[in-house]
Structures are given as structure tokens and as C-alpha cells.
Design a protein around this motif. Structure first.
Motif, PDB file in Angstrom:
ATOM      1  N   GLU A   1       0.830  -1.199   0.000  1.00  0.00           N
ATOM      2  CA  GLU A   1       0.000   0.000   0.000  1.00  0.00           C
ATOM      3  C   GLU A   1       0.870   1.256   0.000  1.00  0.00           C
ATOM      4  OE1 GLU A   1      -3.588   2.111  -0.052  1.00  0.00           O
ATOM      5  OE2 GLU A   1      -3.133   0.018  -0.449  1.00  0.00           O
ATOM      6  N   ILE A   2       1.920   1.257   0.807  1.00  0.00           N
ATOM      7  CA  ILE A   2       2.817   2.414   0.863  1.00  0.00           C
ATOM      8  C   ILE A   2       3.488   2.617  -0.489  1.00  0.00           C
ATOM      9  CG2 ILE A   2       4.978   3.259   1.865  1.00  0.00           C
ATOM     10  CD1 ILE A   2       4.069   1.906   4.498  1.00  0.00           C
ATOM     11  N   GLU A   3       3.940   1.540  -1.106  1.00  0.00           N
ATOM     12  CA  GLU A   3       4.586   1.650  -2.407  1.00  0.00           C
ATOM     13  C   GLU A   3       3.597   2.123  -3.469  1.00  0.00           C
ATOM     14  OE1 GLU A   3       7.614  -0.961  -5.201  1.00  0.00           O
ATOM     15  OE2 GLU A   3       6.746  -1.865  -3.407  1.00  0.00           O
ATOM     16  N   ARG A   4       2.348   1.618  -3.395  1.00  0.00           N
ATOM     17  CA  ARG A   4       1.330   2.049  -4.357  1.00  0.00           C
ATOM     18  C   ARG A   4       1.046   3.533  -4.211  1.00  0.00           C
ATOM     19  NH1 ARG A   4      -3.692   3.389  -4.487  1.00  0.00           N
ATOM     20  NH2 ARG A   4      -4.073   2.904  -2.311  1.00  0.00           N
ATOM     21  N   LEU A   5       0.934   4.028  -2.962  1.00  0.00           N
ATOM     22  CA  LEU A   5       0.693   5.453  -2.734  1.00  0.00           C
ATOM     23  C   LEU A   5       1.852   6.303  -3.261  1.00  0.00           C
ATOM     24  CD1 LEU A   5      -0.845   5.406   0.849  1.00  0.00           C
ATOM     25  CD2 LEU A   5      -2.016   5.976  -1.287  1.00  0.00           C
ATOM     26  N   GLU A   6       3.066   5.819  -3.064  1.00  0.00           N
ATOM     27  CA  GLU A   6       4.242   6.551  -3.549  1.00  0.00           C
ATOM     28  C   GLU A   6       4.240   6.619  -5.076  1.00  0.00           C
ATOM     29  OE1 GLU A   6       7.510   8.849  -3.568  1.00  0.00           O
ATOM     30  OE2 GLU A   6       6.305   8.326  -1.831  1.00  0.00           O
ATOM     31  N   VAL A   7       3.894   5.514  -5.741  1.00  0.00           N
ATOM     32  CA  VAL A   7       3.833   5.501  -7.204  1.00  0.00           C
ATOM     33  C   VAL A   7       2.728   6.434  -7.686  1.00  0.00           C
ATOM     34  CG1 VAL A   7       3.248   4.060  -9.207  1.00  0.00           C
ATOM     35  CG2 VAL A   7       4.866   3.230  -7.502  1.00  0.00           C
ATOM     36  N   GLU A   8       1.571   6.420  -7.026  1.00  0.00           N
ATOM     37  CA  GLU A   8       0.490   7.330  -7.413  1.00  0.00           C
ATOM     38  C   GLU A   8       0.913   8.781  -7.257  1.00  0.00           C
ATOM     39  OE1 GLU A   8      -3.090   6.388  -5.321  1.00  0.00           O
ATOM     40  OE2 GLU A   8      -3.495   4.630  -6.568  1.00  0.00           O
ATOM     41  N   ARG A   9       1.633   9.097  -6.181  1.00  0.00           N
ATOM     42  CA  ARG A   9       2.104  10.465  -5.967  1.00  0.00           C
ATOM     43  C   ARG A   9       3.080  10.860  -7.088  1.00  0.00           C
ATOM     44  NH1 ARG A   9       2.369  11.061  -0.800  1.00  0.00           N
ATOM     45  NH2 ARG A   9       4.037   9.621  -0.425  1.00  0.00           N
ATOM     46  N   GLN A  10       3.964   9.943  -7.485  1.00  0.00           N
ATOM     47  CA  GLN A  10       4.911  10.239  -8.560  1.00  0.00           C
ATOM     48  C   GLN A  10       4.191  10.421  -9.891  1.00  0.00           C
ATOM     49  OE1 GLN A  10       7.805   7.101  -8.519  1.00  0.00           O
ATOM     50  NE2 GLN A  10       8.687   7.759  -6.575  1.00  0.00           N
ATOM     51  N   ILE A  11       3.158   9.603 -10.132  1.00  0.00           N
ATOM     52  CA  ILE A  11       2.371   9.746 -11.367  1.00  0.00           C
ATOM     53  C   ILE A  11       1.706  11.115 -11.387  1.00  0.00           C
ATOM     54  CG2 ILE A  11       0.292   8.943 -12.576  1.00  0.00           C
ATOM     55  CD1 ILE A  11       1.110   6.080 -11.740  1.00  0.00           C
ATOM     56  N   LEU A  12       1.117  11.504 -10.280  1.00  0.00           N
ATOM     57  CA  LEU A  12       0.462  12.806 -10.204  1.00  0.00           C
ATOM     58  C   LEU A  12       1.470  13.929 -10.428  1.00  0.00           C
ATOM     59  CD1 LEU A  12      -2.171  14.305  -9.669  1.00  0.00           C
ATOM     60  CD2 LEU A  12      -1.565  14.346  -7.258  1.00  0.00           C
ATOM     61  N   ALA A  13       2.658  13.791  -9.869  1.00  0.00           N
ATOM     62  CA  ALA A  13       3.692  14.818 -10.045  1.00  0.00           C
ATOM     63  C   ALA A  13       4.108  14.924 -11.505  1.00  0.00           C
ATOM     64  CB  ALA A  13       4.898  14.513  -9.170  1.00  0.00           C
ATOM     65  N   THR A  14       4.231  13.788 -12.203  1.00  0.00           N
ATOM     66  CA  THR A  14       4.627  13.855 -13.614  1.00  0.00           C
ATOM     67  C   THR A  14       3.498  14.403 -14.470  1.00  0.00           C
ATOM     68  OG1 THR A  14       3.966  11.569 -14.065  1.00  0.00           O
ATOM     69  CG2 THR A  14       6.266  11.954 -13.460  1.00  0.00           C
ATOM     70  N   GLU A  15       2.253  14.146 -14.070  1.00  0.00           N
ATOM     71  CA  GLU A  15       1.139  14.663 -14.865  1.00  0.00           C
ATOM     72  C   GLU A  15       0.997  16.167 -14.699  1.00  0.00           C
ATOM     73  OE1 GLU A  15      -2.205  12.351 -13.658  1.00  0.00           O
ATOM     74  OE2 GLU A  15      -1.649  10.658 -14.915  1.00  0.00           O
ATOM     75  N   THR A  16       1.212  16.691 -13.488  1.00  0.00           N
ATOM     76  CA  THR A  16       1.041  18.125 -13.297  1.00  0.00           C
ATOM     77  C   THR A  16       2.285  18.898 -13.695  1.00  0.00           C
ATOM     78  OG1 THR A  16       1.690  17.902 -10.988  1.00  0.00           O
ATOM     79  CG2 THR A  16      -0.665  17.895 -11.469  1.00  0.00           C
ATOM     80  N   ASN A  17       3.470  18.360 -13.409  1.00  0.00           N
ATOM     81  CA  ASN A  17       4.704  19.059 -13.752  1.00  0.00           C
ATOM     82  C   ASN A  17       5.140  18.759 -15.179  1.00  0.00           C
ATOM     83  OD1 ASN A  17       4.742  19.927 -11.144  1.00  0.00           O
ATOM     84  ND2 ASN A  17       6.220  18.424 -10.447  1.00  0.00           N
ATOM     85  N   GLY A  18       4.825  17.579 -15.669  1.00  0.00           N
ATOM     86  CA  GLY A  18       5.330  17.156 -16.958  1.00  0.00           C
ATOM     87  C   GLY A  18       4.409  17.457 -18.119  1.00  0.00           C
TER      88      GLY A  18
END
Length: 186
Positions: A90-107
Motif C-alpha cells: 500500500e505504501i509503495e502504491r501510494l508513492e507511485v500514485e504520488r509520482q504519477i500525479l507529479a509527472t502529470e502536473t509538472n510534466g
């Protein structure tokens, strides 16, 4: 708190002695004295500040936020029957989701932005040299490295987003297998 499991054991031991964590800092812990009781602590160090939804999700699982220092959070519960906060999938999934969100908004770079960024130096070079075949070659020569850099950055963002999506799918599949009882958490 960098060694979360050791810190958790220390906080749990202090609670059994009647000292309950109240505040943390870079090099100190403050405790409040009260009647000894069974309390389970969980520490979490986030790579980025957690979103409100993540904290609400942790609270919904029965964990209460005790204190925090920068990106280090301490949660506690008196209910010994609820699952540990540390579900590594669950922690790893949340971290991956946070990274996906960061790439979608910043990228997110609109195509027109890339085109304009490439065209500005090209048009400027033509403006300086006039509109001749030689000046077009000069303009192209002056802008090719910008084109390469932009295309490389854009391609890397797309590659990174696809990699994170694959990782998220893999984690979701592992979670489904665990829920069905066909996967060991070793």
C-alpha cells in the motif's frame, strides 16, 4: 525517525511506562506523562508532503496523527486489532500514485508550447539574417540543439509516466493476489 521500526518500538515501550509521545523535532522527543496503557505507534517518512486524502485514508484505518516534523509523521492507535499501518504494498502504491500525479502536473507540456519554444529562436535567427536559403540553414543550425533537448525531455517524461503506470498496475495485481490469498508477503 529514519529508523522507523526502532522508533516505533521505543514509543510503544515508553507508552507502557506512562510516557506518551507529544512532539518530535530533529533531535528530540517530548512525552506527556499519563496512566500507562497499551498504545501502538507507527512512523512514516514521506518523500513529499502527504496529500490531505492520504492522511484521511490513514485516519480511516484507525490511526490518529500524533505529531510530525517536516516529512516525518507519527501515528498512534489504542486498538490492537487493526492492521499495521505498514502495508508495504500500500505504501509503495501510494508513492507511485504520488509520482504519477507529479509527472502529470509538472510534466504536462502542451504541444503548442514546444512548437513556440522551437520557433522563437528559429524566427529570431531569420530576422537577424534575412529570408534567404543560407539564413534558413543558419537558423536551423542555431535551433537544432534546442529541438533535441526539448524532444529528449518530452520523450523522457512520457517514458517515465509509462514506467510508473506499469509499476502501479503491477502493485494492484499483487494486492489482488494477496486479497485472494494466493500471494505470500515475504
Amino acid at each position: 525517525l529514519r529508523d522507523g521500526l526502532r522508533a516505533q518500538a521505543y514509543f510503544n515501550d515508553m507508552a507502557q511506562r506512562g510516557l506518551f509521545l507529544d512532539e518530535i523535532g530533529q533531535i528530540y522527543y517530548y512525552f506527556k506523562e499519563s496512566e500507562p496503557r497499551e498504545v501502538r505507534y507507527a512512523t512514516q517518512v514521506f518523500s513529499d508532503y502527504p496529500m490531505e486524502a492520504e492522511l484521511e485514508e490513514i485516519a480511516a484505518k484507525g490511526w490518529k496523527l500524533v505529531c510530525r516534523w517536516e516529512k516525518e509523521f507519527v501515528f498512534a492507535t489504542e486498538d490492537m486489532t487493526i492492521p499495521d499501518l505498514y502495508d508495504h504494498l500500500e505504501i509503495e502504491r501510494l508513492e507511485v500514485e504520488r509520482q504519477i500525479l507529479a509527472t502529470e502536473t509538472n510534466g504536462r507540456k502542451p504541444d503548442w508550447f514546444i512548437v513556440v519554444t522551437i520557433l522563437i529562436p528559429f524566427v529570431y535567427a531569420i530576422y537577424l539574417n534575412g529570408l534567404k536559403a543560407e539564413s534558413l540553414m543558419v537558423a536551423a543550425g542555431r535551433t537544432w540543439h534546442w529541438v533535441a533537448i526539448l524532444l529528449f525531455g518530452y520523450g523522457f517524461d512520457r517514458f517515465n509516466r509509462k514506467r510508473l503506470q506499469r509499476k502501479k498496475t503491477e502493485l494492484e495485481e499483487q494486492q489482488e493476489l494477496r486479497e485472494e490469498g494466493r500471494w505470500d508477503n515475504d
